[in-house]
Design a protein around this motif. Structure first.
Motif, PDB file in Angstrom:
ATOM      1  N   PHE A  86       0.849  -1.189   0.000  1.00  0.00           N
ATOM      2  CA  PHE A  86       0.000   0.000   0.000  1.00  0.00           C
ATOM      3  C   PHE A  86       0.885   1.240   0.000  1.00  0.00           C
ATOM      4  CE2 PHE A  86       0.610  -1.559   4.306  1.00  0.00           C
ATOM      5  CZ  PHE A  86       0.984  -0.447   5.030  1.00  0.00           C
ATOM      6  N   LYS A  87       0.302   2.343  -0.483  1.00  0.00           N
ATOM      7  CA  LYS A  87       1.008   3.611  -0.487  1.00  0.00           C
ATOM      8  C   LYS A  87       0.734   4.330   0.821  1.00  0.00           C
ATOM      9  CE  LYS A  87       2.144   7.533  -3.425  1.00  0.00           C
ATOM     10  NZ  LYS A  87       1.837   8.293  -4.663  1.00  0.00           N
ATOM     11  N   LEU A  88       1.776   4.929   1.384  1.00  0.00           N
ATOM     12  CA  LEU A  88       1.668   5.655   2.640  1.00  0.00           C
ATOM     13  C   LEU A  88       2.357   7.000   2.454  1.00  0.00           C
ATOM     14  CD1 LEU A  88       0.592   5.337   5.533  1.00  0.00           C
ATOM     15  CD2 LEU A  88       2.824   4.429   6.191  1.00  0.00           C
ATOM     16  N   GLY A  89       1.564   8.041   2.226  1.00  0.00           N
ATOM     17  CA  GLY A  89       2.162   9.315   1.848  1.00  0.00           C
ATOM     18  C   GLY A  89       2.864   9.161   0.514  1.00  0.00           C
ATOM     19  N   ASP A  90       4.116   9.551   0.444  1.00  0.00           N
ATOM     20  CA  ASP A  90       4.902   9.398  -0.785  1.00  0.00           C
ATOM     21  C   ASP A  90       5.595   8.043  -0.859  1.00  0.00           C
ATOM     22  OD1 ASP A  90       4.264  11.962  -1.679  1.00  0.00           O
ATOM     23  OD2 ASP A  90       5.957  12.865  -0.618  1.00  0.00           O
ATOM     24  N   ASP A  91       5.529   7.261   0.226  1.00  0.00           N
ATOM     25  CA  ASP A  91       6.260   5.997   0.307  1.00  0.00           C
ATOM     26  C   ASP A  91       5.391   4.812  -0.100  1.00  0.00           C
ATOM     27  OD1 ASP A  91       8.469   7.395   1.351  1.00  0.00           O
ATOM     28  OD2 ASP A  91       7.674   7.225   3.391  1.00  0.00           O
ATOM     29  N   LEU A  92       6.051   3.709  -0.435  1.00  0.00           N
ATOM     30  CA  LEU A  92       5.382   2.452  -0.760  1.00  0.00           C
ATOM     31  C   LEU A  92       5.756   1.420   0.295  1.00  0.00           C
ATOM     32  CD1 LEU A  92       3.738   0.654  -2.727  1.00  0.00           C
ATOM     33  CD2 LEU A  92       5.909   0.153  -3.898  1.00  0.00           C
ATOM     34  N   ILE A  93       4.750   0.803   0.899  1.00  0.00           N
ATOM     35  CA  ILE A  93       4.997  -0.222   1.919  1.00  0.00           C
ATOM     36  C   ILE A  93       4.787  -1.598   1.295  1.00  0.00           C
ATOM     37  CG2 ILE A  93       4.456  -1.040   4.234  1.00  0.00           C
ATOM     38  CD1 ILE A  93       5.478   1.875   4.079  1.00  0.00           C
TER      39      ILE A  93
END
Length: 223
Positions: free
Chosen positions: A208-215
């Motif tokens: 999933f995307k979290l802000g600008d990051d990808l988890i």
């Protein structure tokens, strides 16, 4: 028996967890909160001595609302017992266990440093000869009540743990930038495997995307 081990880390798109100078501020604010929520959920959190020396982390839950009892037990893999007495992991915020190797035990336990550590309530576990036996350590932690363990290791400890089949799950924050550098640290360094066929296989079970990051969240398959 061993704890359920979750390796959590942040890396750049090119797989770096720190630059050659040791800079490692990768995660965005939302991911930092995710990390501290995970810290609150687990029984223990483990790092290597290089992380302690380079970053002087607290290894507590402090980016989100939490109580002192939410802090996990802090575990440091420190074969040569080099942990600085003034390191923040030696404070009273949470219990701390330092794991050393037997070859360095005798000289250390007769030193003033050892006496100072024990006065602070630090526990010690010794196993292995020149390097901590990680399987023995995992068994000790499990018997000590640590059923879930968050690994925030550096690249060398990460590889040692996965090579021994001790990591159950990997959670990675991939930040949208690159830093390059042949001397920058990757997620797994150490001696590495000789062939691709020896590599550890993973199963992606969530992303999933979290802000600008990808988890990215993986289960480790061939332990």
């Amino acid at each position: 028996m061993k704890p359920y081990v979750i390796l959590n880390a942040a890396m750049t798109l090119d797989g770096k967890i720190a630059t050659k100078t040791g800079s490692s501020n990768i995660s965005g604010e939302k991911d930092l909160k995710r990390v501290h929520e995970l810290r609150r959920e687990v029984d223990g959190i483990m790092v290597g001595i290089n992380t302690v020396i380079a970053d002087n982390p607290r290894l507590t839950v402090h980016k989100i609302d939490a109580n002192p009892e939410d802090n996990p037990v802090r575990v440091v893999v420190d074969s040569k017992c080099r942990t600085p007495i003034a390191a923040r992991i030696t404070n009273k915020d949470a219990k701390t266990i330092i794991a050393g190797a037997n070859d360095y035990k005798l000289d250390f336990i007769v030193s003033d440093r050892y006496a100072n550590f024990t006065k602070r309530g630090i526990d010690f576990f010794f196993s292995g000869d020149k390097r901590v036996d990680l399987k023995d350590l995992m068994n000790y932690l499990y018997e000590s009540g640590i059923k879930t363990l968050m690994l925030e290791g550096g690249s060398t400890l990460n590889f040692s743990m996965i090579k021994e089949g001790l990591i159950d799950e990997i959670r990675i924050c991939v930040a949208p930038f690159v830093v390059g550098g042949k001397d920058s640290h990757t997620l797994f360094d150490g001696e590495g495997f000789d062939t691709m066929d020896e590599g550890v296989r993973l199963d992606l079970f969530d992303s999933f995307k979290l802000g600008d990051d990808l988890i990215l969240q993986y289960k480790v398959l061939n332990k």
